[in-house]
Write an enzyme that holds these catalytic residues in place. Structure first.
Site, mmCIF file in Angstrom:
data_model
loop_
_atom_site.group_PDB
_atom_site.id
_atom_site.type_symbol
_atom_site.label_atom_id
_atom_site.label_comp_id
_atom_site.label_asym_id
_atom_site.label_seq_id
_atom_site.Cartn_x
_atom_site.Cartn_y
_atom_site.Cartn_z
ATOM 1 N N PRO A 124 42.230 35.123 49.026
ATOM 2 C CA PRO A 124 43.403 35.790 48.481
ATOM 3 C C PRO A 124 43.302 37.298 48.274
ATOM 4 O O PRO A 124 42.540 37.785 47.446
ATOM 5 C CB PRO A 124 43.623 35.080 47.144
ATOM 6 N N GLU A 125 44.090 38.007 49.049
ATOM 7 C CA GLU A 125 44.407 39.408 48.783
ATOM 8 C C GLU A 125 45.937 39.424 48.685
ATOM 9 O O GLU A 125 46.552 38.351 48.679
ATOM 10 C CB GLU A 125 43.912 40.305 49.929
ATOM 11 N N LYS A 171 47.264 41.034 43.035
ATOM 12 C CA LYS A 171 46.777 39.690 43.346
ATOM 13 C C LYS A 171 47.138 38.687 42.263
ATOM 14 O O LYS A 171 46.660 37.556 42.275
ATOM 15 C CB LYS A 171 45.254 39.728 43.531
ATOM 16 N N ARG A 188 35.643 27.733 43.922
ATOM 17 C CA ARG A 188 34.629 28.418 43.124
ATOM 18 C C ARG A 188 35.002 28.689 41.673
ATOM 19 O O ARG A 188 34.152 29.084 40.895
ATOM 20 C CB ARG A 188 34.225 29.713 43.825
ATOM 21 N N ARG A 231 41.217 60.986 42.459
ATOM 22 C CA ARG A 231 39.982 60.198 42.473
ATOM 23 C C ARG A 231 38.783 61.030 42.892
ATOM 24 O O ARG A 231 38.848 61.770 43.861
ATOM 25 C CB ARG A 231 40.093 59.063 43.494
ATOM 26 N N ARG A 272 29.992 45.333 48.082
ATOM 27 C CA ARG A 272 30.722 44.528 49.061
ATOM 28 C C ARG A 272 30.372 44.967 50.472
ATOM 29 O O ARG A 272 30.207 46.154 50.752
ATOM 30 C CB ARG A 272 32.235 44.684 48.876
#
Length: 261
Positions: free
Chosen positions: A2-3, A59, A111, A151, A249
């Site tokens: 899921p994104e 999400k 999970r 950022r 990641r």
DNA sequence: CAATGTGTTGAGGG
DNA sequence: TCCCTCAACACATT
């Protein structure tokens, strides 16, 4: 998986399966997916209610009922299944919502990294969703550019930080950066005006295609379709892809299409 | 047995 | 304060 596109798919599924239907039974087969409420509390709050039109932010999926709101997050392995009441329940179906009209909605998750919450009102929802940035599909270009310019860290880290922008995950971020020909480790605020504009455009294009497919389509022409190959090559130029780790990641990019700044 | 993985959060450090 | 990395959560797969 899921994104944002997957969760949007779940939103549509929930809407077509459950909107307007009465909740007859709530069967919690594994309370490990519940947060801040137990099986009895969930059942008492929801049985007799009717699902309204579900909403999504990033999400997160919000299922309103006219009373409390069921809040869902699918983690890495969650999904939503619509079936008939009599259909067999499967191994990772953790919560079953039996609805009027012979349908049953199942929250499935291997999970159990996230799960289900119950919000009593809007401020409860806000608290649960925490500090989410604007939804990646709803943000406009000006706001997007402002976010990036503010950022200090790496571009990919910014794109996948849900408090900056809500909805992009690890695969989508790599895909979008590859399409925009930007290296994931570029400092976010150093992009040129043209870079930012291109990135925004590719984000929208990638999301639009993925949402209509209900997921990130792992087609040959997508980076995502190649990342697990034994000898992954760029779908555009055939160059061997690079693989590193960013923020813990796996990160994949093409050294030729995505050159250092 | 060890490493890896599409999710988030919190801890510890620079 | 901002940002980084790592561990933890649970489980399958390589």
């Amino acid at each position: 998986m899921p994104e944002l596109p997957d969760v949007e798919g779940f939103r549509l599924l929930l809407e077509s399966c459950a909107s307007g239907r009465m909740i007859r039974h709530v069967d919690v087969r594994d309370p490990g997916v519940l947060h801040g409420i137990d099986a009895r509390g969930l059942r008492d709050a929801l049985v007799g209610r009717r699902f309204g039109t579900p909403r999504r932010h990033g999400k997160w999926l919000l299922a309103r009922t006219g009373g409390p709101t069921l809040v869902l997050h699918f983690g890495m392995t969650g999904s939503l299944v619509c079936a008939r009441t009599e259909d067999p329940v499967e191994a990772y179906d953790r919560v079953l919502f039996t609805l009027a009209g012979g349908r049953r909605l199942r929250f499935r998750d291997q999970r159990k990294l996230q799960g289900l919450w119950l919000a009593h009102d809007d401020s409860d929802v806000d608290r649960l969703l925490g500090r989410q940035g604007p939804d990646a599909l709803a943000v406009d270009r000006t706001e997007f550019e402002t976010l990036l310019a503010a950022r200090r860290g790496h571009l990919k880290t910014a794109l996948t930080d849900q408090s900056v922008l809500a909805g992009l995950g690890n695969l989508l971020a790599d895909e979008i950066l590859w399409r925009a020909r930007l290296r994931p480790d570029r400092p976010a605020r150093d992009l040129t005006e043209a870079d930012r504009r291109r990135l925004y455009g590719e984000m929208r294009r990638t999301l639009r295609t993925s949402v209509s497919a209900g997921r990130v389509p792992p087609r040959d022409s997508w980076l995502t379709g190649r990342r697990d190959d034994h000898d992954p090559r760029c779908p555009r130029c055939g160059t061997a892809l690079c693989r590193t780790r960013m923020a813990g990641r796996g990160t994949v990019w093409c050294p030729r299409c995505q050159p250092a700044a």
